[in-house]
Enzyme design. Structure first.
Site, PDB file in Angstrom:
ATOM      1  CB  ILE A  40      -8.239  -2.989  -5.118  1.00 31.37           C
ATOM      2  CG1 ILE A  40      -8.482  -4.341  -4.973  1.00 31.37           C
ATOM      3  CG2 ILE A  40      -6.651  -2.842  -5.579  1.00 31.37           C
ATOM      4  CD1 ILE A  40      -8.006  -5.345  -6.112  1.00 31.37           C
ATOM      5  CB  CYS A  41      -6.935   2.465  -3.324  1.00 31.61           C
ATOM      6  SG  CYS A  41      -6.452   2.450  -1.716  1.00 31.61           S
ATOM      7  N   GLY A  42      -4.323   1.937  -4.216  1.00 34.79           N
ATOM      8  CA  GLY A  42      -2.670   2.037  -4.118  1.00 34.79           C
ATOM      9  C   GLY A  42      -2.474   1.350  -2.987  1.00 34.79           C
TER      10      GLY A  42
END
Length: 125
Positions: A40-42
């Site tokens: 998960i990232c932005g």
């Protein structure tokens, strides 16, 4: 683990260069240490790009309608999702779909998956 998915390892998010964590997770999956990984990232794109650099993965960047197809049609073993683009509830639903669906060897998608792997074997070192 409460849902019966087996051992879960959190690789953390302390490194400000999230690509380092994404590569570490991807390498652990590619080596067989773990069956699947979730990043998960932005937006999910950055970790997807980083994981894509590791040979031996069938990655997938999730959108709302593709959670089951990632496993069923592409034999994906890394899920990449956006913290800013989808909510917690949807992320949980996508995670459940990713972890509960299995690729079926010999299905109609097998030639496509074989082509991905054949290309990778020749072009990625």
């Amino acid at each position: 683990e409460d849902k019966g998915y087996g051992e879960i390892k959190d690789f953390g998010s302390e490194d400000p260069i999230y690509a380092n964590t994404a590569v570490a997770v991807a390498e652990a999956v590619a080596s067989g240490e773990y069956d699947r990984g979730i990043l998960i990232c932005g937006t999910g794109l950055g970790v997807s790009i980083a994981a894509n650099k590791v040979k031996g993965l069938m990655r997938h960047y999730f959108q709302t309608s593709t959670q089951q197809k990632a496993r069923l049609s592409n034999d994906a073993n890394i899920a990449c999702m956006g913290a800013f683009t989808i909510g917690n509830k949807l992320r949980e639903e996508l995670t459940d779909a990713f972890l509960t669906n299995e690729f079926v060897p010999g299905c109609s998608s097998q030639p496509k998956v074989d082509a991905f792997r054949d290309y990778e074997a020749v072009h990625q070192k």
